[in-house]
Design a protein around this motif. Structure first.
Motif, PDB file in Angstrom:
ATOM      1  N   ASP A 263       0.989  -0.967   0.225  1.00 39.79           N
ATOM      2  CA  ASP A 263      -0.064  -0.238   0.014  1.00 39.79           C
ATOM      3  C   ASP A 263       1.462   1.088  -0.173  1.00 39.79           C
ATOM      4  O   ASP A 263       1.761   1.309   0.156  1.00 39.79           O
ATOM      5  CB  ASP A 263      -0.740  -0.388   1.149  1.00 39.79           C
ATOM      6  N   ARG A 264       0.515   2.331  -0.791  1.00 38.81           N
ATOM      7  CA  ARG A 264       1.298   3.663  -0.827  1.00 38.81           C
ATOM      8  C   ARG A 264       1.446   4.306   0.673  1.00 38.81           C
ATOM      9  O   ARG A 264       2.830   5.309   0.788  1.00 38.81           O
ATOM     10  CB  ARG A 264      -0.214   4.348  -1.182  1.00 38.81           C
ATOM     11  N   VAL A 265       0.804   3.856   1.750  1.00 35.53           N
ATOM     12  CA  VAL A 265       1.239   4.636   2.890  1.00 35.53           C
ATOM     13  C   VAL A 265       2.722   3.741   3.498  1.00 35.53           C
ATOM     14  O   VAL A 265       3.159   4.508   3.567  1.00 35.53           O
ATOM     15  CB  VAL A 265      -0.005   4.542   3.820  1.00 35.53           C
ATOM     16  N   THR A 266       2.720   3.176   3.516  1.00 37.18           N
ATOM     17  CA  THR A 266       3.549   1.585   3.523  1.00 37.18           C
ATOM     18  C   THR A 266       5.166   2.435   2.720  1.00 37.18           C
ATOM     19  O   THR A 266       6.199   2.216   3.768  1.00 37.18           O
ATOM     20  CB  THR A 266       3.577   0.361   3.098  1.00 37.18           C
ATOM     21  N   VAL A 267       4.494   2.283   1.827  1.00 36.60           N
ATOM     22  CA  VAL A 267       5.986   2.754   0.638  1.00 36.60           C
ATOM     23  C   VAL A 267       6.474   4.706   1.033  1.00 36.60           C
ATOM     24  O   VAL A 267       7.853   4.426   1.095  1.00 36.60           O
ATOM     25  CB  VAL A 267       5.093   2.495  -1.091  1.00 36.60           C
ATOM     26  N   CYS A 268       5.403   4.877   0.798  1.00 42.10           N
ATOM     27  CA  CYS A 268       5.839   6.479   1.126  1.00 42.10           C
ATOM     28  C   CYS A 268       7.123   6.060   2.804  1.00 42.10           C
ATOM     29  O   CYS A 268       8.217   6.933   3.084  1.00 42.10           O
ATOM     30  CB  CYS A 268       5.091   7.110   1.229  1.00 42.10           C
ATOM     31  N   ARG A 269       6.610   5.491   3.903  1.00 40.90           N
ATOM     32  CA  ARG A 269       6.864   5.438   5.503  1.00 40.90           C
ATOM     33  C   ARG A 269       8.477   4.851   5.109  1.00 40.90           C
ATOM     34  O   ARG A 269       9.865   5.919   5.230  1.00 40.90           O
ATOM     35  CB  ARG A 269       6.471   4.394   5.877  1.00 40.90           C
ATOM     36  N   TRP A 270       8.584   3.711   4.508  1.00 44.28           N
ATOM     37  CA  TRP A 270      10.347   3.364   4.207  1.00 44.28           C
ATOM     38  C   TRP A 270      10.750   4.007   3.461  1.00 44.28           C
ATOM     39  O   TRP A 270      11.780   4.783   3.661  1.00 44.28           O
ATOM     40  CB  TRP A 270      10.187   1.601   3.683  1.00 44.28           C
ATOM     41  N   SER A 271      10.501   5.700   2.611  1.00 40.58           N
ATOM     42  CA  SER A 271      11.195   5.613   1.511  1.00 40.58           C
ATOM     43  C   SER A 271      12.025   7.386   1.997  1.00 40.58           C
ATOM     44  O   SER A 271      13.085   7.010   2.862  1.00 40.58           O
ATOM     45  CB  SER A 271      10.125   6.655   0.266  1.00 40.58           C
ATOM     46  N   TYR A 272      10.669   7.572   3.471  1.00 45.43           N
ATOM     47  CA  TYR A 272      11.374   9.128   3.994  1.00 45.43           C
ATOM     48  C   TYR A 272      12.070   8.209   4.605  1.00 45.43           C
ATOM     49  O   TYR A 272      13.377   9.254   5.284  1.00 45.43           O
ATOM     50  CB  TYR A 272      10.331   9.106   4.851  1.00 45.43           C
ATOM     51  N   LEU A 273      12.449   7.681   5.130  1.00 42.37           N
ATOM     52  CA  LEU A 273      13.145   6.653   6.399  1.00 42.37           C
ATOM     53  C   LEU A 273      14.577   6.700   5.840  1.00 42.37           C
ATOM     54  O   LEU A 273      15.702   7.143   6.136  1.00 42.37           O
ATOM     55  CB  LEU A 273      12.948   4.981   7.043  1.00 42.37           C
ATOM     56  N   LEU A 274      15.022   6.047   4.485  1.00 42.67           N
ATOM     57  CA  LEU A 274      16.005   6.134   3.565  1.00 42.67           C
ATOM     58  C   LEU A 274      16.664   7.321   3.012  1.00 42.67           C
ATOM     59  O   LEU A 274      17.880   7.397   3.453  1.00 42.67           O
ATOM     60  CB  LEU A 274      15.231   4.847   2.119  1.00 42.67           C
ATOM     61  N   ALA A 275      15.396   8.021   2.864  1.00 40.40           N
ATOM     62  CA  ALA A 275      15.656   9.640   2.927  1.00 40.40           C
ATOM     63  C   ALA A 275      16.598  10.450   3.566  1.00 40.40           C
ATOM     64  O   ALA A 275      17.605  11.066   3.683  1.00 40.40           O
ATOM     65  CB  ALA A 275      13.929  10.471   2.713  1.00 40.40           C
ATOM     66  N   ALA A 276      15.951  10.597   4.974  1.00 38.65           N
ATOM     67  CA  ALA A 276      16.765  11.257   5.760  1.00 38.65           C
ATOM     68  C   ALA A 276      17.680  10.280   6.385  1.00 38.65           C
ATOM     69  O   ALA A 276      19.148  11.695   6.378  1.00 38.65           O
ATOM     70  CB  ALA A 276      15.959  10.571   7.361  1.00 38.65           C
ATOM     71  N   VAL A 277      18.598   9.229   6.256  1.00 36.51           N
ATOM     72  CA  VAL A 277      19.912   8.707   6.426  1.00 36.51           C
ATOM     73  C   VAL A 277      20.216   8.973   4.950  1.00 36.51           C
ATOM     74  O   VAL A 277      21.277   9.674   5.584  1.00 36.51           O
ATOM     75  CB  VAL A 277      19.715   6.407   6.085  1.00 36.51           C
ATOM     76  N   ALA A 278      19.981   9.578   4.009  1.00 34.17           N
ATOM     77  CA  ALA A 278      20.619   9.561   3.043  1.00 34.17           C
ATOM     78  C   ALA A 278      21.599  10.974   3.016  1.00 34.17           C
ATOM     79  O   ALA A 278      22.709  11.137   2.348  1.00 34.17           O
ATOM     80  CB  ALA A 278      20.262   9.343   1.823  1.00 34.17           C
ATOM     81  N   VAL A 279      20.111  11.441   3.313  1.00 38.03           N
ATOM     82  CA  VAL A 279      20.810  13.174   3.213  1.00 38.03           C
ATOM     83  C   VAL A 279      21.557  13.765   4.268  1.00 38.03           C
ATOM     84  O   VAL A 279      22.303  14.546   4.306  1.00 38.03           O
ATOM     85  CB  VAL A 279      19.357  13.973   3.753  1.00 38.03           C
ATOM     86  N   ALA A 280      21.056  12.956   5.524  1.00 40.45           N
ATOM     87  CA  ALA A 280      22.712  12.512   6.206  1.00 40.45           C
ATOM     88  C   ALA A 280      24.183  12.509   5.589  1.00 40.45           C
ATOM     89  O   ALA A 280      25.245  13.065   6.220  1.00 40.45           O
ATOM     90  CB  ALA A 280      22.408  11.607   7.821  1.00 40.45           C
ATOM     91  N   GLY A 281      23.870  11.657   4.777  1.00 44.18           N
ATOM     92  CA  GLY A 281      25.236  11.699   4.451  1.00 44.18           C
ATOM     93  C   GLY A 281      25.738  12.577   3.229  1.00 44.18           C
ATOM     94  O   GLY A 281      26.975  13.068   2.974  1.00 44.18           O
ATOM     95  N   VAL A 282      24.561  13.361   2.275  1.00 46.03           N
ATOM     96  CA  VAL A 282      25.091  14.209   2.160  1.00 46.03           C
ATOM     97  C   VAL A 282      25.920  15.150   2.533  1.00 46.03           C
ATOM     98  O   VAL A 282      26.625  16.330   2.112  1.00 46.03           O
ATOM     99  CB  VAL A 282      23.919  14.568   1.403  1.00 46.03           C
ATOM    100  N   VAL A 283      25.450  15.536   3.462  1.00 43.75           N
ATOM    101  CA  VAL A 283      25.402  16.544   4.318  1.00 43.75           C
ATOM    102  C   VAL A 283      27.364  16.098   5.526  1.00 43.75           C
ATOM    103  O   VAL A 283      27.876  16.896   5.120  1.00 43.75           O
ATOM    104  CB  VAL A 283      25.076  17.609   5.704  1.00 43.75           C
ATOM    105  N   PHE A 284      27.492  14.524   5.507  1.00 47.49           N
ATOM    106  CA  PHE A 284      28.901  14.940   6.168  1.00 47.49           C
ATOM    107  C   PHE A 284      29.655  14.320   5.777  1.00 47.49           C
ATOM    108  O   PHE A 284      30.513  13.516   5.875  1.00 47.49           O
ATOM    109  CB  PHE A 284      27.807  13.956   7.601  1.00 47.49           C
ATOM    110  N   VAL A 285      29.420  13.259   4.433  1.00 51.77           N
ATOM    111  CA  VAL A 285      29.938  11.835   4.148  1.00 51.77           C
ATOM    112  C   VAL A 285      30.741  12.150   2.971  1.00 51.77           C
ATOM    113  O   VAL A 285      30.556  13.005   2.190  1.00 51.77           O
ATOM    114  CB  VAL A 285      29.052  10.964   3.093  1.00 51.77           C
ATOM    115  N   PRO A 286      32.132  12.198   3.321  1.00 54.88           N
ATOM    116  CA  PRO A 286      32.951  13.485   2.717  1.00 54.88           C
ATOM    117  C   PRO A 286      33.691  12.364   0.951  1.00 54.88           C
ATOM    118  O   PRO A 286      33.570  11.603   0.995  1.00 54.88           O
ATOM    119  CB  PRO A 286      34.395  13.144   3.013  1.00 54.88           C
ATOM    120  N   GLY A 287      33.993  12.948  -0.090  1.00 58.84           N
ATOM    121  CA  GLY A 287      34.413  12.720  -1.388  1.00 58.84           C
ATOM    122  C   GLY A 287      33.313  12.536  -2.571  1.00 58.84           C
ATOM    123  O   GLY A 287      32.493  13.492  -2.017  1.00 58.84           O
TER     124      GLY A 287
END
Length: 399
Positions: A263-287
């Motif tokens: 269902d759409r709500v479940t897909v959106c929930r997991w996607s936003y968790l992935l986005a949170a981790v990835a945005v942290a990588g954009v800010v802090f992961v070097p190179g």
């Protein structure tokens, strides 16, 4: 086949409009280089494009709910292109703000009615809406390349050449509206499919706003941030912005396919968790790993994109124009209202410090989605059969 062709043409037309939203962020490095804008002044350009669009979008949505206005699609496409085409014609900061604001008004007029037309053309299926949304994301992805090719070659004085996509988009939209039997169907308001769930729509809208803040914040400053972190100048920044928008295109298609399994709500929930981790990588992961983090962040933010549109329309079946205006248009424009704050923090501290709070935005979207139900309606995993036991739309569009 006629339905499929309409969705394809609308998707390409959507690309021709949203390329101008991407152009605003793509023009920032050139405005900084040619006119010596600071972070705050540059973010003011993003604000000008977003402010009028954010305010006007729900108003245009309410208008289309009262009376279908399909002629807005070609007219708003031309206005969006004209504003960007004229923004480099003079050195005046005020004139630049007026031009990008006019482009934002065109974008605001386009999205509510286009969402209604796309829902009719696709029969309400979320896969059809994901292809329509893909067009907008492709437009975003092409914007850095288009601006680099035009403005990077001739400077800001060449921005009138950026009018070309608007001319193409208006022509494609007119071909859909003038198709045999199409005009009257688009002029007839669709009957409401059930009662409105305003409380769920409000929570969905708040999740959309949080998503908009993080995506617009990244798109506004990512090119400058990547140039600083990687030392590659404008080329490194343009590449990062292209990856951001291309990942969004892939995420939109993936979202439609995942919603066919869960269902759409479940897909959106997991996607936003992935986005949170990835945005942290954009800010802090070097190179160079920055590019991978940008791609994952973009995909995580865009998997919910088309699903939020159909969710909003299913929560507000009597106001699909308003729902589309908020979830499809406001999701991009409202984040620009926060850009000046990010710019001021960046001027006072550093760009990394200013971007760090964006990590919290996908987390907030995830929290809002935890309270949302999966609504009944045509945007569910399988569309209900039409009278006589036949599906209302081709199976390939909804599964």
């Amino acid at each position: 086949m006629r339905r499929r062709a309409s969705i394809i043409l609308l998707s390409v037309g959507h690309a021709c409009v949203d390329v101008y939203q991407g152009c605003v962020a793509s023009l920032i490095p050139f405005l900084v280089a040619e006119r010596a804008y600071g972070y705050a002044a540059a973010s003011g350009v993003v604000l000008a494009a977003s402010l009028l669009s954010s305010v006007a979008q729900p108003l245009f949505g309410a208008l289309t709910d009262r009376r279908p206005v399909p002629w807005l699609l070609p007219a708003s496409t031309l206005l969006a292109g004209l504003g960007i085409a004229l923004c480099g014609s003079g050195d005046s900061y005020a004139l630049t703000l007026v031009c990008v604001a006019g482009s934002g008004a065109g974008v605001a007029a386009y999205h509510p009615e286009s969402a209604r037309v796309a829902r009719l053309a696709g029969g309400g299926g979320h896969t059809a809406m994901s292809w329509f949304s893909l067009g907008g994301n492709v437009g975003f992805a092409l914007a850095p390349l288009l601006v680099a090719a035009v403005v990077g070659t001739g400077g800001l004085r060449w921005t009138p050449l950026l009018m070309l996509p608007a001319l193409v988009g208006a022509a494609l939209t007119l071909s859909v509206l003038r198709a045999p039997g199409q005009r009257q169907r688009l002029l007839d308001p669709a009957p409401a499919a059930g009662p409105d769930d305003r409380a769920s729509f409000l929570r969905l809208s708040l999740a959309v706003v949080c998503r908009s803040v993080v995506f617009t914040g990244l798109s506004s400053f990512l090119s400058l941030y990547a140039a600083q972190r990687l030392g590659g100048g404008v080329a490194a920044g343009t590449a990062a912005l292209f990856v951001l928008y291309l990942g969004g295109a892939a995420g939109s298609v993936l979202g439609g396919r995942l919603a066919g399994r869960r269902d759409r709500v479940t897909v959106c929930r997991w996607s936003y968790l992935l986005a949170a981790v990835a945005v942290a990588g954009v800010v802090f992961v070097p190179g160079p790993a920055l590019y991978l983090c940008v791609a994952l962040a973009s995909a995580g933010l865009y998997v919910p994109f088309s699903l939020q549109v159909t969710l909003g329309q299913d929560y507000l079946p009597s106001r699909v124009g308003t729902a589309g205006g908020v979830t499809l248009g406001l999701t991009v424009s409202v984040g620009g209202l926060v850009s000046p704050l990010i710019g001021r923090v960046a001027d006072a501290t550093s760009l990394r410090t200013a971007l760090a709070p964006l990590i919290l935005m996908p987390v907030l979207s995830w929290l809002f989605f935890r309270t949302l139900p999966e609504p009944p309606g045509p945007g569910r995993r399988a569309d209900p059969p039409a009278a006589g036991g036949q599906r209302a739309v081709p199976k390939s569009w909804v599964q």
